[in-house]
Design an enzyme around this catalytic site. Structure first.
Site, mmCIF file in Angstrom:
data_model
loop_
_atom_site.group_PDB
_atom_site.id
_atom_site.type_symbol
_atom_site.label_atom_id
_atom_site.label_comp_id
_atom_site.label_asym_id
_atom_site.label_seq_id
_atom_site.Cartn_x
_atom_site.Cartn_y
_atom_site.Cartn_z
ATOM 1 N N LYS A 24 -25.800 -7.749 44.432
ATOM 2 C CA LYS A 24 -27.034 -7.468 45.245
ATOM 3 C C LYS A 24 -27.948 -6.644 43.505
ATOM 4 C CE LYS A 24 -26.902 -5.592 49.577
ATOM 5 N NZ LYS A 24 -26.541 -4.244 49.438
ATOM 6 N N ARG A 94 -26.430 1.612 47.589
ATOM 7 C CA ARG A 94 -26.706 0.785 48.506
ATOM 8 C C ARG A 94 -24.993 0.064 47.396
ATOM 9 N NH1 ARG A 94 -30.154 -1.887 51.888
ATOM 10 N NH2 ARG A 94 -31.924 -0.773 52.000
ATOM 11 N N GLY A 103 -20.548 -6.267 54.817
ATOM 12 C CA GLY A 103 -20.590 -5.157 56.367
ATOM 13 C C GLY A 103 -19.277 -5.002 55.905
ATOM 14 N N MET A 105 -18.637 -2.815 53.051
ATOM 15 C CA MET A 105 -19.071 -1.489 51.851
ATOM 16 C C MET A 105 -19.712 -0.821 52.551
ATOM 17 S SD MET A 105 -17.647 -2.478 48.398
ATOM 18 C CE MET A 105 -18.644 -3.906 48.414
ATOM 19 N N ARG A 340 -29.552 -13.421 48.326
ATOM 20 C CA ARG A 340 -27.570 -13.671 47.886
ATOM 21 C C ARG A 340 -27.999 -15.462 48.098
ATOM 22 N NH1 ARG A 340 -25.021 -10.589 51.923
ATOM 23 N NH2 ARG A 340 -25.959 -11.439 53.784
ATOM 24 N N HIS A 457 -24.338 -8.942 62.383
ATOM 25 C CA HIS A 457 -23.084 -9.245 61.459
ATOM 26 C C HIS A 457 -21.944 -10.157 62.288
ATOM 27 C CE1 HIS A 457 -18.508 -7.833 61.518
ATOM 28 N NE2 HIS A 457 -18.988 -7.803 60.376
ATOM 29 N N SER A 814 4.726 -43.456 44.036
ATOM 30 C CA SER A 814 4.496 -42.462 44.804
ATOM 31 C C SER A 814 5.182 -41.311 45.707
ATOM 32 C CB SER A 814 4.069 -43.358 46.608
ATOM 33 O OG SER A 814 2.782 -42.347 47.058
ATOM 34 N N CYS A 882 1.118 -39.276 48.463
ATOM 35 C CA CYS A 882 1.180 -39.970 50.042
ATOM 36 C C CYS A 882 1.703 -39.050 51.033
ATOM 37 C CB CYS A 882 1.817 -40.703 50.714
ATOM 38 S SG CYS A 882 3.517 -41.386 50.489
ATOM 39 N N TYR A 902 -4.260 -42.485 42.928
ATOM 40 C CA TYR A 902 -4.958 -42.173 44.412
ATOM 41 C C TYR A 902 -3.874 -40.879 44.063
ATOM 42 C CZ TYR A 902 -0.862 -45.130 46.183
ATOM 43 O OH TYR A 902 0.321 -45.201 46.463
HETATM 44 C C1 PEP Z 1 7.159 -36.974 51.774
HETATM 45 O O1 PEP Z 1 7.738 -36.595 52.059
HETATM 46 O O2 PEP Z 1 6.204 -36.261 51.230
HETATM 47 C C2 PEP Z 1 6.370 -37.893 52.647
HETATM 48 C C3 PEP Z 1 5.316 -39.079 52.566
HETATM 49 O O3 PEP Z 1 7.193 -38.461 53.784
HETATM 50 P P1 PEP Z 1 7.898 -37.531 55.357
HETATM 51 O O4 PEP Z 1 7.075 -37.035 54.943
HETATM 52 O O5 PEP Z 1 7.775 -38.879 56.131
HETATM 53 O O6 PEP Z 1 9.352 -37.040 54.568
#
Ligand code: PEP
Ligand code: MG
Length: 943
Positions: A24, A94, A103, A105, A340, A457, A814, A882, A902
């Protein structure tokens, strides 16, 4: 030594230093510099607040001296005198920290007004009512905040005086009533503090400053910081702003309001806001009176409306971000009291960012950074299915979008209590909400209030949390005694279901069906920009062709994980899978597996076809086999029941005789009973029950044989593949045949085979040989070359340590960070989240749930070692993730920084992942350690 400078006038302060001046204060300084009409004032820095805490919560002489000087400067600037009997200087005190905590303080208004200065104010304004009203507001705020008198006592006095005067609105109170009210408030203060009321404005000022400093550590503020993870680095202490009072309640040419430079719900480029004529700021924010939309000001005060439009443009051109600002009009003159960055909902954030880029205000990168992954999470919220939209019970002001259903709960304490014991969805229903209700917001899915506007609020807090909220629902009646609410004739009890739609303001009885939101053009544009910038690939975890199709529309560049066990669980396969498991000879097992093959081939074919031209990573079977069999408890019960069958039958045989004896009139029921008995006898004679019992006992024996103490660490993944090679052989064959068939049809396929739970290079080599053999065989049979990548999941700590060797066989890794987290912490992923993790988080032993937020210091380090060693063997090794973390924004940033190829995540997190990957690229600093990692980490980091 020169004393530290704690006080800066608005001309002096650095508008970019939010840490020192608070949001502020910095805004007031900046607006003063760019020539906006800000009332004169000064900021007491956050350093003064920290010093106050270091000095046992006492205001130092240095600060007092600087405040004195600050006030003197204000006196010169305004031509007024603090505590003076002519032209008294009135100020507001303030709070304002570096991070906005709406809100949470405290603020005190009209300080400098007393029984001595009020006459001067009356003489000056010639408005006795206004002066007394200002005084009662001061007494209320000062009494509550600075002198810690419970606020309800003042609320009660106000109600009492209104009822004595026979009026329902505060504005209807006459001068004598207001005087009575002020007298009673002073009496209440004295009774509560056991002291006469000190009217010295200087003493009051320092008490007020202390109270604002104190509110930094008040429960509300501490809870809020905890909930939103506001760390000391983000905000440490509150600044205090001393601002000359300007009044929006000096009659019909005065007003006060809150505005946004663009519509915070849609992002539309127009002045948006609300105001109240003849009112003071807190009337709008507290939602006590329902305000008018800003467009009405164009008619009521056209000149000021035009000035506000100019202010809107000046603010946006300067800040290049949507602003949320407060204004007051004092007898026709406009003042800006705060600005703000506006808290916009997700849609508005996307639209305004895209529009501002087109207007040349910001770059594409800035536009991308404006939209947070959390915003996208909000956008992916469900809304009410229009096909099943019932007639609404009532409607109010749509204050925070999204639909939510839950059980009605009437107070925030109860909401908090209920949430502790169950996961039940709740809708908090209140007349109005106050900052101290914040814990009820956390516990609820949505908020419904009787009063208030879009900037009340409830609305601001709910929007910040992304929770649906409807305010100003005037048809709502709440009876706290009977714990019931009503909309006209329809009554509901606390605990009944209600649905609110924060996008339309409508309220419905019961639980109304909702549907997934769509990606609109603006969001699509933004995600396309994200794709242009990001270097991290985005894949989806998908098991069905339908999900693959959806993943494609949401921007997936491939499938990073296809869990084949989900296909085994489909009803038409499960019985064959069970036969395969229970087979007592290799032939029988082979026969069952051969029946599974066409199913599996069809599944793969559909998915590969849908993902034409894109990689599809198929994981070979992972879970322990007992997961496909009935659980032992239900089997034991069935066996017991079958064993009891003979005695049950004997009892039944006697039933007709008993019925005849007890009540001959029931004879008409006898033939059907006797019929059933005959059938049962037949079954017994044919020994069918015994055969069935034998089968069940056999199954139970098998299930018991397969059961393990720690199944997640047991006979699963590659271990299963090695002991039952027929299963993996079938899956590999199915995938390759599906690919070959599609290639014959001219479809470009990119199959990848991934092996789960690998911990030694020998295991991987074993499967690799199997894959090579089948690959060759299928290619020969089809006379076609099938492109194939072979890789391993990294889910086991030993696999990380042996990454160099694994990379000799694997084309890709992965990270299965679900299992890798389990293995790194030795926390069972099945149990930790329900047992001790919440407590670990509460006690700050762990900052986050590591199954949700990647543990960069532990699991992350293992990943870095793995990448390092894997790529030493194979520099172009493709590496993905994954586990669930692949869809978590901060984890995605980490994955980008350590050089992953990825991330693969669940379908509805794809837009979030695309944006988070772009953010990571924009924010990346080459050669710097990823944030959160200890600097003692010795390994190379890839970018
Ligand atoms: C993991 O272990 O991260 C995975 C993707 O396999 P799951 O969750 O199927 O064991
Ligand atoms: Mg796993």
């Amino acid at each position: 030594m020169k004393p530290q400078k704690y006080v800066y006038s608005f001309q002096e302060g650095d508008g970019s230093n939010h840490h020192l001046f608070g949001g502020k204060g910095a805004g007031l300084c900046e607006m003063t510099k760019i020539g906006l009409p800000v009332p004169p004032g000064f900021v007491i820095t956050t350093e003064a607040c920290l010093h106050y805490y270091d000095s046992k919560q006492r205001i130092s002489e240095t600060l007092k001296r600087q405040v004195n000087e600050g006030i003197k400067t204000l006196e010169v600037a305004t031509g007024r005198k603090f505590g003076g009997s002519k032209h008294p200087l009135l100020i507001s005190v303030r709070s304002g920290a570096a991070v906005s905590m709406p809100g949470m303080m405290d603020t005190i208004l009209n300080l400098g007004l007393s029984s001595k200065t009020i006459e001067a104010l009356i003489a000056e304004t010639k408005n006795e009512r206004f002066a007394w009203d200002a005084y009662r507001r001061f007494l209320m705020l000062f009494g509550k905040i600075a002198l810690k008198v419970p606020g309800e006592l003042f609320d009660h006095l106000l109600e009492e005086v209104k009822s004595e005067a026979g009026v329902s609105q505060d504005v209807a109170l006459s001068v004598p009533s207001l005087k009575t009210l002020c007298d009673r408030m002073v009496e209440t203060i004295e009774a509560h503090t056991h002291q006469s009321f000190d009217e010295d404005p200087w003493n009051q000022l320092f008490l007020a400053i202390s109270a604002v400093f104190d509110s930094w550590m008040g429960k509300r503020a501490v809870d809020y910081r905890k909930q939103f993870n506001i760390t000391r680095d983000m905000a440490n202490g509150t600044a205090v702003n001393i601002v000359t009072m300007v009044f929006g309640n000096m009659g019909e040419t005065s007003a006060t309001g809150v505005a946004f430079t663009r519509d915070p719900a849609t992002g539309e480029d127009r002045l948006f806001g609300e105001y109240l004529t003849n009112a003071q700021g807190e009337d709008v924010v507290a939602g006590i009176r329902t305000p008018k939309p800003i467009d009405a000001l164009a008619v009521e005060m056209p000149k000021t409306y035009q000035e506000l439009q100019k202010v809107r443009h000046t603010l946006e051109r300067h800040y290049k971000e949507v602003q949320d600002f407060e204004f007051t009009i004092e007898r026709g003159k406009l003042y800006i009291l705060q600005t703000r960055n506006g808290k916009l909902n997700a849609r508005a954030s996307v639209k305004s960012s895209i529009d501002m880029q087109k207007e040349g205000l910001i770059t594409k990168k800035e536009a991308l950074l404006r939209v947070t992954p959390e915003h996208l999470t909000q956008l992916m919220h469900p809304h009410i299915d229009p096909k099943h939209r019932p007639d609404p019970l009532a409607s109010g002001i749509p204050a925070s979008p999204g639909a939510a259903s839950g059980k009605i709960v009437l107070d925030p304490d109860l909401a908090e209590e209920l949430k502790k014991d169950s996961d039940e969805a709740l809708i908090l229903v209140r007349e109005e909400t106050k900052p101290e209700d914040i814990h009820g917001f956390f516990a609820s899915e949505g908020i419904l209030t009787l009063r208030g506007g879009k900037t009340s609020h409830a609305a601001v807090v709910a929007r910040g949390m992304g929770k649906p909220c409807v305010v100003g629902c005037e048809a709502l009646k709440i009876d706290l005694d009977t714990r019931k609410i009503a909309f006209d004739q329809r009554q509901f009890r606390e605990g009944d279901w209600l649905t609110i739609d924060g996008s339309t303001g409508e309220v419905y009885a019961g639980k109304v069906p909702t549907i997934e939101p769509q990606i609109d053009e603006d969001l699509n544009n933004l995600l396309t920009w994200a794709d242009e910038i990001r270097t991290l690939g985005i894949r989806a975890n998908v098991d069905t062709p339908e999900a693959a199709q959806k993943a494609l529309t949401l921007g997936a560049e491939g499938i990073g994980l296809c869990r084949t066990e989900r296909m085994f669980n489909a009803p038409d396969r499960l019985s064959i899978v069970q036969e395969m498991i229970l087979a007592d000879t290799n032939e029988k097992r082979h026969e069952a597996i051969q029946r599974l093959l066409p199913f599996q081939r069809k599944d793969f074919k559909e998915i590969l076809k849908t993902m034409e031209g894109k990689p599809v990573t198929v994981r070979l079977l992972d879970p322990p086999l007992h997961e496909f069999l009935p659980d032992p408890e239900s089997l034991i019960l069935e066996v017991e029941n079958l064993k009891d069958f003979a005695s049950t039958l004997r009892g039944l045989e006697e039933l007709p005789g008993i019925i005849r004896m007890l009540d001959p009139s029931l004879h008409e029921y006898l033939p059907p009973i006797e019929g059933v008995l005959k059938e049962l006898e037949e079954i017994k004679k044919r020994r069918e029950d015994e055969a069935y019992l034998e089968k069940k006992e056999e199954l139970l024996k098998k299930v018991r044989g397969l059961s393990e103490v720690n199944p997640m660490l047991g006979h699963r993944g590659i271990r299963l593949g090695i002991t039952y090679p027929e299963i993996y052989e079938m899956q590999i064959q199915a995938l390759l045949e599906a690919s070959a068939e599609l290639l014959e049809e001219g479809c470009d396929v990119r199959p990848e085979i991934m092996v789960p739970q690998v911990c030694t290079a020998q295991e991987l080599k074993w499967v690799h040989r199997m894959v090579e053999k089948i690959h060759k065989e299928v290619e020969g049979r089809f006379g076609i070359s099938v492109p194939l990548h072979f890789g391993t999941m990294i889910e086991v700590v030993r696999a990380c340590m042996r990454a160099g060797r694994l990379a000799e066989v694997a084309d890709f890794f992965s990270f299965g960070t679900n299992d890798l987290t389990q293995a790194t912490f030795s926390f069972s992923r099945e149990d930790a989240e329900n047992k001790f993790l919440p407590l670990y988080n509460e006690r700050k032993i762990l900052q986050d749930n590591p199954f949700e937020v990647l543990d960069q210091k532990g699991v992350g380090r293992l990943m870095m070692i793995t990448i390092e060693w894997g790529r030493r063997t194979k520099p172009d090794l493709t590496i993905g993730i994954c586990g669930e973390h692949g869809g978590h924004p901060a984890s995605i940033e980490f994955c980008h920084n350590i050089g992953l190829t990825y991330v693969s995540c669940s379908v509805n997190r794809l837009p979030i992942a695309r944006l988070a990957a772009a953010h990571a690229k924009i924010r990346e600093v080459r050669g710097k350690l990823p944030e959160g990692l200890d600097s003692d980490y010795p390994f190379v980091i890839y970018f």
